[in-house]
Design a protein around this motif. Structure first.
Motif, short mmCIF file in Angstrom:
data_model
loop_
_atom_site.label_atom_id
_atom_site.label_comp_id
_atom_site.label_asym_id
_atom_site.label_seq_id
_atom_site.Cartn_x
_atom_site.Cartn_y
_atom_site.Cartn_z
N THR A 48 0.83 -1.20 0.00
CA THR A 48 0.00 0.00 0.00
C THR A 48 0.87 1.25 0.00
O THR A 48 1.75 1.41 0.85
CB THR A 48 -0.92 0.02 1.23
OG1 THR A 48 -1.80 -1.10 1.17
CG2 THR A 48 -1.73 1.30 1.30
N LEU A 53 -3.17 6.09 -0.50
CA LEU A 53 -4.20 5.79 0.48
C LEU A 53 -4.79 7.09 1.04
O LEU A 53 -5.98 7.16 1.35
CB LEU A 53 -3.62 4.94 1.61
CG LEU A 53 -4.61 4.35 2.61
CD1 LEU A 53 -5.57 3.38 1.93
CD2 LEU A 53 -3.87 3.64 3.75
N PHE A 70 -0.42 7.55 8.07
CA PHE A 70 -0.47 6.10 8.22
C PHE A 70 0.93 5.54 8.49
O PHE A 70 1.94 6.10 8.07
CB PHE A 70 -1.02 5.44 6.96
CG PHE A 70 -2.38 5.93 6.54
CD1 PHE A 70 -3.52 5.54 7.23
CD2 PHE A 70 -2.52 6.79 5.45
CE1 PHE A 70 -4.76 5.98 6.84
CE2 PHE A 70 -3.77 7.24 5.06
CZ PHE A 70 -4.89 6.84 5.76
N TYR A 98 -5.76 -2.07 5.64
CA TYR A 98 -5.65 -1.10 4.54
C TYR A 98 -6.58 -1.49 3.39
O TYR A 98 -7.33 -0.65 2.88
CB TYR A 98 -4.20 -1.02 4.04
CG TYR A 98 -3.22 -0.45 5.02
CD1 TYR A 98 -3.61 0.50 5.96
CD2 TYR A 98 -1.88 -0.85 5.02
CE1 TYR A 98 -2.71 1.04 6.86
CE2 TYR A 98 -0.96 -0.32 5.91
CZ TYR A 98 -1.38 0.62 6.83
OH TYR A 98 -0.48 1.15 7.73
#
Length: 417
Positions: A48, A53, A70, A98
């Protein structure tokens, strides 16, 4: 270049939060993960991209601070603050939540924020994750932070569920505690604390994976009639099967483990995250619990054992591609004098039939209670080849490659009726 990216991301986050204040109504949907190292993604290469994100679904995926920072986790608040200050992300691994958050963001309205964060501590028995411990306190404080941030903005806050990923240490280290009792008490403590913080009336529901590192336990014997290593995996299975408050994501054995040891890889986390998201959607839509390929009962007719299952997406399938073929596809029938009498396994009418070498009086039937010593995962660890057919129509894309999302049968150890 990294500094420029950090500045751009910071500005984007500030603008996003400023824009949110223009909305008269927002709902913060908080679904964290708690447990030991698998909850924290240890060793899983991160797939990710945090910048992506942060802007996914118009920035609706956020941390406990309702921001987009994050990947910073420490049970020590000062260390966590320092990590954020210097942008230290060398131990920011892939987490199942996620991918779960992406699916939920795609499945909810534009007024809903998906709040995710991990909690817990690696290589830690459940007794040391319970109320009064440092990991527990940090987890509850993160929930409090999320609630207070939402409340300050005049937004609704709801925490329908947590994801539970713990049990490896209790399986392999023989701590001589009552896991079920400790787990139920932990759930009630979290439930009460969340209600006190957020004032919500509904109980927290629990999305459970199934730990199963039985071959890593020093005393493990696949042919032993009494198998203490299966106590915890079987206990979680029974909670998921019998208690509507507990929901299934899935067992870990179908995934690739880093070094075939304790931790699944990043692809496994993303696959598992899809199953978690499906369980969350069931909870949000008040649907009857239906996830998890679980045994209902085992009985015998002469020398044949017949196992009935709860099947999310029939029909049952034997799969030796994703999971390396195990002897008798992972099934065994163990006698009171410690022998495996299973000889041949077939599927008939969505039931598993096991032909034995003798009548299985007082025997136990097992699945995925096997594997090479000290191994885990789909290649050589404790495993079986039974799944449903969900992945024939449901796939997720990981790094440009489609992966089917099946419900694999949970490990079990049950008496034959």
């Amino acid at each position: 270049m990294k500094q420029l990216t950090a500045i751009i991301l910071l500005i984007a986050s500030i603008l996003f939060m400023a824009c949110q204040k223009n909305h008269s109504h927002r709902v913060v949907l908080c679904i964290p993960v708690y447990g030991q190292s698998l909850a924290l993604g240890e060793e899983a290469e991160r797939l990710t991209d945090f910048d992506s994100l942060a802007v996914y679904a118009n920035g609706r995926i956020v941390t406990e601070n309702l921001d987009h920072q994050f990947g910073y986790f420490e049970n020590d608040g000062l260390k966590e603050f320092t990590k954020k200050l210097v942008r230290y992300q060398k131990r920011a691994f892939e987490l199942s939540i996620y991918n779960m958050a992406k699916i939920l963001a795609d499945s909810t309205g534009s007024d809903t924020l998906i709040c995710i964060f991990p909690g817990g501590q690696g290589a830690t028995a459940i007794a040391n994750l319970s109320k009064g411990t440092k990991p527990y306190q940090k987890f509850i404080e993160d929930i409090r932070t999320a609630y207070e941030e939402a409340h300050e903005r005049g937004w609704d806050f709801v925490m329908p569920a947590i994801c539970w990923m713990q049990g490896e240490t209790d399986v392999t280290d023989y701590p001589d505690t009552d896991y079920m009792q400790l787990f139920l008490q932990l759930v009630e403590d979290i439930n009460n604390d969340v209600k006190n913080i957020a004032g919500q009336k509904q109980d927290i529901e629990i999305i459970c994976y199934q730990t199963g590192p039985v071959a890593r336990a020093k005393n493990f014997n696949a042919f032993a009639y009494d198998c203490p290593e299966m106590t915890i995996p079987q206990a979680i299975l029974e909670l998921v099967r019998d208690n509507p408050r507990y929901h299934a994501s899935g067992p870990m054995y179908p995934y690739t483990f880093v070094r075939e040891a304790i931790h699944i890889d990043g692809i496994g986390h993303q696959q598992h995250g899809c199953l978690v998201a499906l369980a969350v959607l069931d909870i949000l839509h008040y649907q009857k619990q239906s996830r998890g390929l679980l045994p209902i009962k085992a009985e015998h007719q002469g020398e044949e054992v017949i196992i009935d299952f709860s099947i999310p997406c029939p029909p049952l399938r034997i799969d030796t591609i994703q999971v390396t073929k195990a002897e008798n596809y992972g099934f065994s029938v163990i006698t009171p004098d410690n022998r495996n009498i299973a000889q041949f396994v077939t599927i008939q009418d969505n039931k598993v039939h096991i032909l034995c070498s003798e009548q299985p009086d007082s025997c136990r039937v097992r699945y995925a209670v096997n594997g090479e010593k000290m191994k885990s995962g789909r290649l050589h660890g404790p495993r079986g080849n039974l799944r449903d057919s969900q992945g024939e129509t449901l796939r997720i894309n990981i790094q440009g490659k489609p992966y089917p999302v099946y419900n694999w049968c949970w490990q079990f150890d049950i008496p034959i009726e």
